[in-house]
Design a protein around this motif. Sequence first.
Motif, mmCIF file in Angstrom:
data_model
loop_
_atom_site.group_PDB
_atom_site.id
_atom_site.type_symbol
_atom_site.label_atom_id
_atom_site.label_comp_id
_atom_site.label_asym_id
_atom_site.label_seq_id
_atom_site.Cartn_x
_atom_site.Cartn_y
_atom_site.Cartn_z
ATOM 1 N N TYR A 11 3.578 -3.263 -18.133
ATOM 2 C CA TYR A 11 3.650 -2.926 -16.482
ATOM 3 C C TYR A 11 4.098 -1.514 -16.294
ATOM 4 N N CYS A 12 3.611 -1.027 -15.137
ATOM 5 C CA CYS A 12 4.106 0.107 -14.883
ATOM 6 C C CYS A 12 4.671 -0.008 -13.563
ATOM 7 N N ILE A 13 5.956 0.633 -13.499
ATOM 8 C CA ILE A 13 7.068 0.607 -12.476
ATOM 9 C C ILE A 13 7.128 1.701 -11.591
ATOM 10 N N TYR A 14 6.758 1.642 -10.372
ATOM 11 C CA TYR A 14 6.640 2.924 -9.589
ATOM 12 C C TYR A 14 7.895 2.976 -8.864
ATOM 13 N N HIS A 15 8.620 3.962 -9.030
ATOM 14 C CA HIS A 15 9.862 4.536 -8.632
ATOM 15 C C HIS A 15 9.658 5.124 -7.231
ATOM 16 N N THR A 16 10.245 4.655 -6.058
ATOM 17 C CA THR A 16 10.455 5.227 -5.044
ATOM 18 C C THR A 16 11.679 5.536 -4.424
ATOM 19 N N ALA A 17 11.914 5.866 -3.223
ATOM 20 C CA ALA A 17 13.357 6.294 -2.627
ATOM 21 C C ALA A 17 13.599 4.968 -1.827
ATOM 22 N N ASN A 18 12.446 4.030 -1.866
ATOM 23 C CA ASN A 18 12.820 2.788 -0.966
ATOM 24 C C ASN A 18 13.007 1.511 -1.910
ATOM 25 N N GLY A 19 12.741 1.864 -3.327
ATOM 26 C CA GLY A 19 12.790 0.765 -4.357
ATOM 27 C C GLY A 19 11.781 0.788 -5.246
ATOM 28 N N ARG A 43 0.638 -1.285 -0.101
ATOM 29 C CA ARG A 43 0.056 -0.004 0.194
ATOM 30 C C ARG A 43 0.928 1.224 -0.090
ATOM 31 N N LEU A 44 0.842 2.098 -0.976
ATOM 32 C CA LEU A 44 1.930 2.979 -1.413
ATOM 33 C C LEU A 44 1.261 4.486 -1.314
ATOM 34 N N SER A 45 1.875 5.062 -0.602
ATOM 35 C CA SER A 45 1.119 6.716 -0.571
ATOM 36 C C SER A 45 1.761 7.354 -1.860
ATOM 37 N N SER A 46 0.946 8.152 -2.521
ATOM 38 C CA SER A 46 1.345 8.941 -3.678
ATOM 39 C C SER A 46 2.439 9.881 -3.501
ATOM 40 N N ARG A 47 2.395 10.544 -2.463
ATOM 41 C CA ARG A 47 3.465 11.485 -1.859
ATOM 42 C C ARG A 47 4.935 10.644 -1.972
ATOM 43 N N ASP A 48 5.002 9.432 -1.867
ATOM 44 C CA ASP A 48 6.292 8.614 -1.694
ATOM 45 C C ASP A 48 6.947 8.021 -2.888
ATOM 46 N N ILE A 49 5.919 8.478 -3.888
ATOM 47 C CA ILE A 49 6.267 7.929 -5.415
ATOM 48 C C ILE A 49 7.103 9.116 -6.206
ATOM 49 N N LEU A 50 8.230 8.738 -6.652
ATOM 50 C CA LEU A 50 9.179 9.783 -7.373
ATOM 51 C C LEU A 50 8.466 10.125 -8.877
ATOM 52 N N TYR A 51 8.234 8.802 -9.520
ATOM 53 C CA TYR A 51 7.621 8.847 -11.053
ATOM 54 C C TYR A 51 7.455 7.372 -11.323
ATOM 55 N N VAL A 52 6.607 7.602 -12.367
ATOM 56 C CA VAL A 52 5.922 6.075 -12.841
ATOM 57 C C VAL A 52 6.425 5.967 -14.394
ATOM 58 N N GLU A 53 6.916 4.631 -14.298
ATOM 59 C CA GLU A 53 7.595 4.417 -15.823
ATOM 60 C C GLU A 53 6.750 3.134 -16.341
ATOM 61 N N VAL A 54 6.478 3.482 -17.478
ATOM 62 C CA VAL A 54 5.514 2.177 -18.122
ATOM 63 C C VAL A 54 6.629 1.438 -18.941
ATOM 64 N N LYS A 55 6.611 0.159 -18.934
ATOM 65 C CA LYS A 55 7.638 -0.734 -19.780
ATOM 66 C C LYS A 55 6.680 -1.954 -20.102
ATOM 67 N N GLY A 56 6.282 -1.954 -21.535
ATOM 68 C CA GLY A 56 5.590 -3.237 -21.957
ATOM 69 C C GLY A 56 4.456 -3.068 -21.435
#
Length: 237
Positions: free
Chosen positions: A157-165, A142-155
């Motif tokens: 899938y969407c990859i949610y980039h955060t400071a923790n992984g 369960r991820l807060s939008s505030r912790d998301i740096l950016y979202v990257e789409v690949k194929g």
Amino acid sequence: MLGIAIVEDDRDHAALLEAHIRQYAIGHHLQVSVRLFHDAVTFLDQYTADYQIVFMDIMMPMLDGMQAARLLRQKDNKVALVFVTTMRQYAVQGYEVDACDFLVKPVTYPEFALKFTRILTKVPQPDTGREVFLKTENSFVRLSSRDILYVEVKGHYCIYHTANGEYRRYQTMKSAASSLPADSFARCNNYLLVNLAHVSRMDGMEVHVGGAVLPVSYPRRKAFADAMAKYMERGKQ
């Protein structure tokens, strides 16, 4: 909007509990969204992060409330869990799964109102961020939008980039964008959705986000710059 799930196989009790919730909401000027599930299996299969409170009957066929609660905690350790039972002694087991309270059937409105007022104090208050619910290979997040740096789409899938992984989710960029605050996220190109709160600077056709340098496409440059300017202006108010 307060999201509430009722997991109760007895339809009369489920309807009564929903009526109590709606009566309380009207009297206390709350906006609520209530969804009923008549078995725990369906509830868990369809679980999303849209709920802040779950009312869980303990005695149910197929999968009882205690077993369901343990599985729920593997998916979500934040949602407020309230057991509903005919026998008070069963409610003691709720401490094992961090249940915040319990109700004994049949639930009268005065008892419900008293308990619900207390339950609401244990529900995290909404903030400026939304939450997204991500299924990883081994768990749910369960991820807060505030912790998301950016979202990257690949194929696919969407990859949610955060400071923790990074967290992967099978979805389209359109779906990801619709689940995040439109005034805080903007696309710098067709495959990157940026959290404007984490932008440190924008240089020409590049934007710096949380230590990463991301490309800005020419067709999206003006819209992205305008979104960034509006976001910064709101921060000054």
